[in-house]
Write a protein that holds these residues in place. Sequence first.
Motif, PDB file in Angstrom:
ATOM      1  N   ASN A   1      84.806  -0.143 -19.494  1.00 10.05           N
ATOM      2  CA  ASN A   1      83.742   0.581 -18.833  1.00 10.05           C
ATOM      3  C   ASN A   1      82.509  -0.114 -18.733  1.00 10.05           C
ATOM      4  O   ASN A   1      81.867  -0.231 -19.934  1.00 10.05           O
ATOM      5  CB  ASN A   1      83.627   1.905 -19.311  1.00 10.05           C
ATOM      6  N   VAL A   2      81.988  -0.854 -17.787  1.00 12.59           N
ATOM      7  CA  VAL A   2      80.773  -1.781 -17.877  1.00 12.59           C
ATOM      8  C   VAL A   2      79.546  -0.965 -18.082  1.00 12.59           C
ATOM      9  O   VAL A   2      78.786  -1.566 -18.932  1.00 12.59           O
ATOM     10  CB  VAL A   2      80.840  -2.479 -16.476  1.00 12.59           C
ATOM     11  N   ASP A   3      79.353   0.121 -17.511  1.00 19.61           N
ATOM     12  CA  ASP A   3      78.098   0.738 -17.808  1.00 19.61           C
ATOM     13  C   ASP A   3      77.870   1.339 -18.956  1.00 19.61           C
ATOM     14  O   ASP A   3      77.024   1.284 -19.620  1.00 19.61           O
ATOM     15  CB  ASP A   3      77.975   1.771 -16.636  1.00 19.61           C
ATOM     16  N   GLU A   4      78.960   1.807 -19.419  1.00 18.97           N
ATOM     17  CA  GLU A   4      78.970   2.628 -20.975  1.00 18.97           C
ATOM     18  C   GLU A   4      78.735   1.343 -21.931  1.00 18.97           C
ATOM     19  O   GLU A   4      78.169   1.266 -22.727  1.00 18.97           O
ATOM     20  CB  GLU A   4      80.348   2.903 -21.167  1.00 18.97           C
ATOM     21  N   CYS A   5      79.469   0.139 -21.637  1.00 19.81           N
ATOM     22  CA  CYS A   5      79.188  -1.134 -22.442  1.00 19.81           C
ATOM     23  C   CYS A   5      77.856  -1.702 -22.481  1.00 19.81           C
ATOM     24  O   CYS A   5      77.224  -2.013 -23.496  1.00 19.81           O
ATOM     25  CB  CYS A   5      80.286  -2.364 -21.939  1.00 19.81           C
ATOM     26  N   LEU A   6      77.180  -1.697 -21.336  1.00 17.64           N
ATOM     27  CA  LEU A   6      75.921  -2.172 -21.195  1.00 17.64           C
ATOM     28  C   LEU A   6      74.838  -1.095 -21.736  1.00 17.64           C
ATOM     29  O   LEU A   6      74.009  -1.497 -22.392  1.00 17.64           O
ATOM     30  CB  LEU A   6      75.605  -2.399 -19.743  1.00 17.64           C
ATOM     31  N   ASP A   7      75.237  -0.058 -21.604  1.00 22.23           N
ATOM     32  CA  ASP A   7      74.468   1.212 -22.216  1.00 22.23           C
ATOM     33  C   ASP A   7      74.302   1.053 -23.921  1.00 22.23           C
ATOM     34  O   ASP A   7      73.404   1.220 -24.497  1.00 22.23           O
ATOM     35  CB  ASP A   7      74.888   2.634 -21.983  1.00 22.23           C
ATOM     36  N   ASP A   8      75.596   0.645 -24.418  1.00 14.22           N
ATOM     37  CA  ASP A   8      75.740   0.715 -26.027  1.00 14.22           C
ATOM     38  C   ASP A   8      75.178  -0.725 -26.440  1.00 14.22           C
ATOM     39  O   ASP A   8      74.394  -0.498 -27.438  1.00 14.22           O
ATOM     40  CB  ASP A   8      77.236   0.612 -26.173  1.00 14.22           C
ATOM     41  N   LEU A   9      75.135  -1.765 -25.748  1.00 13.75           N
ATOM     42  CA  LEU A   9      74.373  -2.901 -26.044  1.00 13.75           C
ATOM     43  C   LEU A   9      72.788  -2.863 -26.067  1.00 13.75           C
ATOM     44  O   LEU A   9      72.218  -3.351 -27.008  1.00 13.75           O
ATOM     45  CB  LEU A   9      74.953  -4.108 -24.977  1.00 13.75           C
ATOM     46  N   GLU A  10      72.508  -2.136 -24.949  1.00 13.13           N
ATOM     47  CA  GLU A  10      71.070  -1.813 -24.925  1.00 13.13           C
ATOM     48  C   GLU A  10      70.670  -0.926 -26.230  1.00 13.13           C
ATOM     49  O   GLU A  10      69.414  -1.219 -26.683  1.00 13.13           O
ATOM     50  CB  GLU A  10      70.506  -1.236 -23.837  1.00 13.13           C
ATOM     51  N   LYS A  11      71.360   0.127 -26.443  1.00 15.59           N
ATOM     52  CA  LYS A  11      70.965   1.057 -27.353  1.00 15.59           C
ATOM     53  C   LYS A  11      71.301   0.846 -28.961  1.00 15.59           C
ATOM     54  O   LYS A  11      70.350   0.899 -29.701  1.00 15.59           O
ATOM     55  CB  LYS A  11      71.397   2.556 -27.304  1.00 15.59           C
ATOM     56  N   HIS A  12      72.447   0.168 -29.133  1.00 20.68           N
ATOM     57  CA  HIS A  12      72.901  -0.448 -30.435  1.00 20.68           C
ATOM     58  C   HIS A  12      73.217  -1.769 -30.814  1.00 20.68           C
ATOM     59  O   HIS A  12      73.346  -2.040 -31.914  1.00 20.68           O
ATOM     60  CB  HIS A  12      74.474   0.432 -30.675  1.00 20.68           C
ATOM     61  N   GLY A  13      73.129  -2.504 -29.718  1.00 24.56           N
ATOM     62  CA  GLY A  13      73.401  -4.048 -29.878  1.00 24.56           C
ATOM     63  C   GLY A  13      74.737  -4.390 -30.035  1.00 24.56           C
ATOM     64  O   GLY A  13      75.079  -5.519 -30.377  1.00 24.56           O
ATOM     65  N   MET A  14      75.404  -3.336 -29.728  1.00 25.59           N
ATOM     66  CA  MET A  14      77.188  -3.629 -29.812  1.00 25.59           C
ATOM     67  C   MET A  14      77.607  -2.676 -28.949  1.00 25.59           C
ATOM     68  O   MET A  14      77.337  -1.592 -28.926  1.00 25.59           O
ATOM     69  CB  MET A  14      77.557  -3.877 -31.228  1.00 25.59           C
ATOM     70  N   HIS A  15      79.148  -3.041 -28.609  1.00 22.08           N
ATOM     71  CA  HIS A  15      79.960  -1.876 -27.887  1.00 22.08           C
ATOM     72  C   HIS A  15      81.305  -2.031 -28.682  1.00 22.08           C
ATOM     73  O   HIS A  15      81.736  -3.195 -28.722  1.00 22.08           O
ATOM     74  CB  HIS A  15      80.154  -2.085 -26.522  1.00 22.08           C
ATOM     75  N   LEU A  16      81.924  -0.817 -29.112  1.00 23.27           N
ATOM     76  CA  LEU A  16      83.119  -1.201 -29.866  1.00 23.27           C
ATOM     77  C   LEU A  16      84.239   0.035 -28.949  1.00 23.27           C
ATOM     78  O   LEU A  16      83.989   0.977 -28.788  1.00 23.27           O
ATOM     79  CB  LEU A  16      83.009  -0.590 -31.359  1.00 23.27           C
ATOM     80  N   THR A  17      85.443  -0.452 -28.632  1.00 24.33           N
ATOM     81  CA  THR A  17      86.688   0.305 -28.351  1.00 24.33           C
ATOM     82  C   THR A  17      87.567   0.084 -29.415  1.00 24.33           C
ATOM     83  O   THR A  17      87.843  -0.900 -30.051  1.00 24.33           O
ATOM     84  CB  THR A  17      86.781  -0.147 -26.984  1.00 24.33           C
ATOM     85  N   ASP A  18      88.514   1.259 -29.341  1.00 20.60           N
ATOM     86  CA  ASP A  18      89.730   1.227 -29.826  1.00 20.60           C
ATOM     87  C   ASP A  18      90.993   1.573 -28.912  1.00 20.60           C
ATOM     88  O   ASP A  18      90.840   2.852 -28.381  1.00 20.60           O
ATOM     89  CB  ASP A  18      89.951   2.160 -31.079  1.00 20.60           C
ATOM     90  N   ALA A  19      91.516   0.808 -28.482  1.00 15.03           N
ATOM     91  CA  ALA A  19      92.854   1.165 -27.448  1.00 15.03           C
ATOM     92  C   ALA A  19      91.724   1.691 -26.238  1.00 15.03           C
ATOM     93  O   ALA A  19      92.399   2.671 -25.510  1.00 15.03           O
ATOM     94  CB  ALA A  19      93.577   2.063 -27.757  1.00 15.03           C
ATOM     95  N   HIS A  20      90.890   1.042 -25.911  1.00 13.29           N
ATOM     96  CA  HIS A  20      89.989   1.288 -24.464  1.00 13.29           C
ATOM     97  C   HIS A  20      89.136   2.599 -24.765  1.00 13.29           C
ATOM     98  O   HIS A  20      88.683   3.077 -23.754  1.00 13.29           O
ATOM     99  CB  HIS A  20      90.749   1.372 -23.331  1.00 13.29           C
ATOM    100  N   VAL A  21      88.998   3.075 -25.802  1.00 13.18           N
ATOM    101  CA  VAL A  21      88.259   4.597 -26.241  1.00 13.18           C
ATOM    102  C   VAL A  21      87.056   3.666 -26.977  1.00 13.18           C
ATOM    103  O   VAL A  21      87.104   3.383 -27.953  1.00 13.18           O
ATOM    104  CB  VAL A  21      89.221   5.510 -26.984  1.00 13.18           C
ATOM    105  N   ARG A  22      85.969   4.483 -26.413  1.00 16.46           N
ATOM    106  CA  ARG A  22      84.833   4.108 -27.085  1.00 16.46           C
ATOM    107  C   ARG A  22      84.396   4.323 -28.501  1.00 16.46           C
ATOM    108  O   ARG A  22      84.708   5.812 -28.783  1.00 16.46           O
ATOM    109  CB  ARG A  22      83.479   4.529 -26.349  1.00 16.46           C
ATOM    110  N   ILE A  23      84.367   3.856 -29.465  1.00 12.99           N
ATOM    111  CA  ILE A  23      84.095   4.390 -30.869  1.00 12.99           C
ATOM    112  C   ILE A  23      82.439   3.640 -31.552  1.00 12.99           C
ATOM    113  O   ILE A  23      82.353   3.793 -32.553  1.00 12.99           O
ATOM    114  CB  ILE A  23      85.366   3.862 -31.824  1.00 12.99           C
ATOM    115  N   THR A  24      81.760   3.221 -30.500  1.00 12.74           N
ATOM    116  CA  THR A  24      80.614   2.719 -31.068  1.00 12.74           C
ATOM    117  C   THR A  24      79.884   3.756 -31.962  1.00 12.74           C
ATOM    118  O   THR A  24      79.314   3.291 -33.048  1.00 12.74           O
ATOM    119  CB  THR A  24      79.788   2.585 -29.956  1.00 12.74           C
ATOM    120  N   GLU A  25      79.799   4.813 -31.426  1.00  7.39           N
ATOM    121  CA  GLU A  25      78.726   5.883 -32.300  1.00  7.39           C
ATOM    122  C   GLU A  25      79.321   6.091 -33.545  1.00  7.39           C
ATOM    123  O   GLU A  25      78.537   6.348 -34.370  1.00  7.39           O
ATOM    124  CB  GLU A  25      78.797   7.232 -31.508  1.00  7.39           C
ATOM    125  N   LYS A  26      80.643   5.704 -34.066  1.00  8.82           N
ATOM    126  CA  LYS A  26      80.865   6.124 -35.408  1.00  8.82           C
ATOM    127  C   LYS A  26      80.314   5.061 -36.146  1.00  8.82           C
ATOM    128  O   LYS A  26      80.712   4.948 -37.420  1.00  8.82           O
ATOM    129  CB  LYS A  26      82.461   6.007 -35.402  1.00  8.82           C
TER     130      LYS A  26
END
Length: 76
Positions: free
Chosen positions: A49-74
Amino acid sequence: MHVYIFRAVGRVFGVLANNDVSRLPTVYGPWTAFKEIDLQRGVATPGLNVDECLDDLEKHGMHLTDAHVRITEKHV
């Protein structure tokens, strides 16, 4: 934006704006380089999910997924 994608155990992936893997959580490691791609808002990229990924990179400096499910906030 040019990004670096790393793979960990199972189906966990991390995306960074640089190739400094030390930014990714060690709990899923070891991390290995998977590929580099260019992302652009609003342009689809299979498996990401490009927009979600770019949002995470801007906010957290990384984007994490597990089986395509976003887990960055954890891990921030």
